[in-house]
Design an enzyme around this catalytic site. Sequence first.
Site, short mmCIF file in Angstrom:
data_model
loop_
_atom_site.label_atom_id
_atom_site.label_comp_id
_atom_site.label_asym_id
_atom_site.label_seq_id
_atom_site.Cartn_x
_atom_site.Cartn_y
_atom_site.Cartn_z
N SER A 428 0.83 -1.20 0.00
CA SER A 428 0.00 0.00 0.00
C SER A 428 0.87 1.26 0.00
O SER A 428 0.57 2.23 -0.70
CB SER A 428 -0.92 -0.01 1.23
OG SER A 428 -1.68 1.18 1.31
N ILE A 431 2.32 1.91 -3.47
CA ILE A 431 1.32 2.47 -4.39
C ILE A 431 1.14 3.96 -4.12
O ILE A 431 1.06 4.77 -5.06
CB ILE A 431 -0.01 1.72 -4.25
CG1 ILE A 431 0.14 0.26 -4.68
CG2 ILE A 431 -1.09 2.40 -5.07
CD1 ILE A 431 0.56 0.07 -6.11
N HIS A 432 1.06 4.33 -2.84
CA HIS A 432 0.94 5.76 -2.51
C HIS A 432 2.17 6.53 -2.99
O HIS A 432 2.05 7.66 -3.49
CB HIS A 432 0.77 5.94 -1.00
CG HIS A 432 -0.61 5.61 -0.51
ND1 HIS A 432 -1.02 4.33 -0.24
CD2 HIS A 432 -1.68 6.41 -0.25
CE1 HIS A 432 -2.27 4.34 0.18
NE2 HIS A 432 -2.70 5.59 0.18
N GLU A 433 3.33 5.93 -2.84
CA GLU A 433 4.56 6.59 -3.29
C GLU A 433 4.55 6.76 -4.80
O GLU A 433 4.98 7.80 -5.33
CB GLU A 433 5.77 5.76 -2.86
CG GLU A 433 7.11 6.40 -3.17
CD GLU A 433 7.39 7.63 -2.33
OE1 GLU A 433 8.23 8.44 -2.76
OE2 GLU A 433 6.76 7.78 -1.27
N MET A 436 2.49 9.71 -5.74
CA MET A 436 3.19 10.96 -5.46
C MET A 436 4.27 11.25 -6.51
O MET A 436 4.51 12.41 -6.87
CB MET A 436 3.81 10.91 -4.06
CG MET A 436 2.81 10.88 -2.93
SD MET A 436 1.65 12.27 -2.99
CE MET A 436 2.77 13.66 -2.85
#
Length: 454
Positions: A428, A431-433, A436
């Site tokens: 998770s 994926i967030h990285e 960004m």
Amino acid sequence: MLQNTQAEDIISVKKHTPSIKSTITTTTTSLSATLTYDDELNRLPRKIAKRVVTFQPRSSQLDRETLDSHQYPFRGFFTLFWIAMGFYIIQTGVKNFQSAGILLDLTFFRLFSQDALGLILSDACMVGSMFFAVLLQKAIAHGWIRWRYTGMIIQHIFQITFLFVPIYWTFFKGWPWVQSGFFVLHTISMLMKLHSYSFYNGELSTYVIYLYELKKKYANLIGDSKKNDNEIDEKKEDEKQQILDQLKSKIEQVEGYLHSPAGNIRYPENVTFANYVDFLLVPTLVYELEYPRTEKIRPWYLFEKILATFGTFFLLYVNTETYIIPVLPNVSTSIYNAMVQMLFPFMMNYLLIFYIIFECICNVFAELTCFADRNFYDDWWNSTTWDEFARKWNKPVHHFLLRHVYQSSIESYKLSKRDATFMTFFLSSLIHELVMVVVSKKIRMTSNVRNFIL
């Protein structure tokens, strides 16, 4: 009953899977023959139980009908929030008119409307490419290829391409952060749907083969015992009956796995374009043969949610245009000063975006598809730990990670619960990285990944 209908059983399997052939050699002369897939089949009851309870009819917590019918104690603060937002917008309009002679600027509108047609066409192409999954599953259901491992390899290659081509496209087009963020987030959401659909149906295709083998072995053992009734002693007869009972139990387990919980649809009857389109429209990232449904579409409820979507987006626009765009870091302002000024506006945007996505848009699609499970979030505002917040604030993603990352890590890779939890949070975070990186066009060690490394 199975003993009297072994011929019908085999005909039934061939009817449902006309092109799936077994390539496994079975021994029918030995009453003590063991099942080839015992290890897989022994996990069936646990798998079925987990998937049956995934969806059930329920409404979202901030839905007006829920607040009224259950006398929800949070409803007063919920109402107060929207009253405060009304005053907030009035104050903003008066401030803009007094300072600039206009109620609202259009800087943010020009930003997110840039190359709107290109974004729409790109998004349509991305969604259209997802129908490759149906063609692949049809080929598997017809027996042209096997899911393990040819189908899995093809699917993984397609998923990697599906993810990184849109990411490259955002850099190639040079879109601003709004378009890039929307496109990559939509791509990741569709990737999760793609993965869930393919791996769920791919797994079912393997159990169709298991079922065919089980029924064929059952019929052969029955036929073999009839030929040797006079030669088998009582001990052998008991042993034979025990094996037949085990086969019968496993056949029932696999049959239950291939049917939906309500029993209205059976694999591979679900592998159709219509079923796939329905899955793309329902507001969930986890595929099931069948979902709980409402009886009809309620026009006034649908109108209310659509109106709430546009109304909340207007609040989001005003907040972004007035309190975020003017103070974004630039050469004349320090990043720390900008961050302090944007703390409250960003918090407001977070709440408004949450409401638009999980209460408005998800409920609109749920109503259009008669999807009955509206539990898109829980009371995340009462969370006391990070993992509790992660479970509650985004239930569709939580369900996906629970089934296809956490549960899959334990069953397929034999990880402990602790290691599976770590892998789930780490994926998770990556994926967030990635989001960004696409939005900011820079690679930075944000807090999500840094927390795991440290």
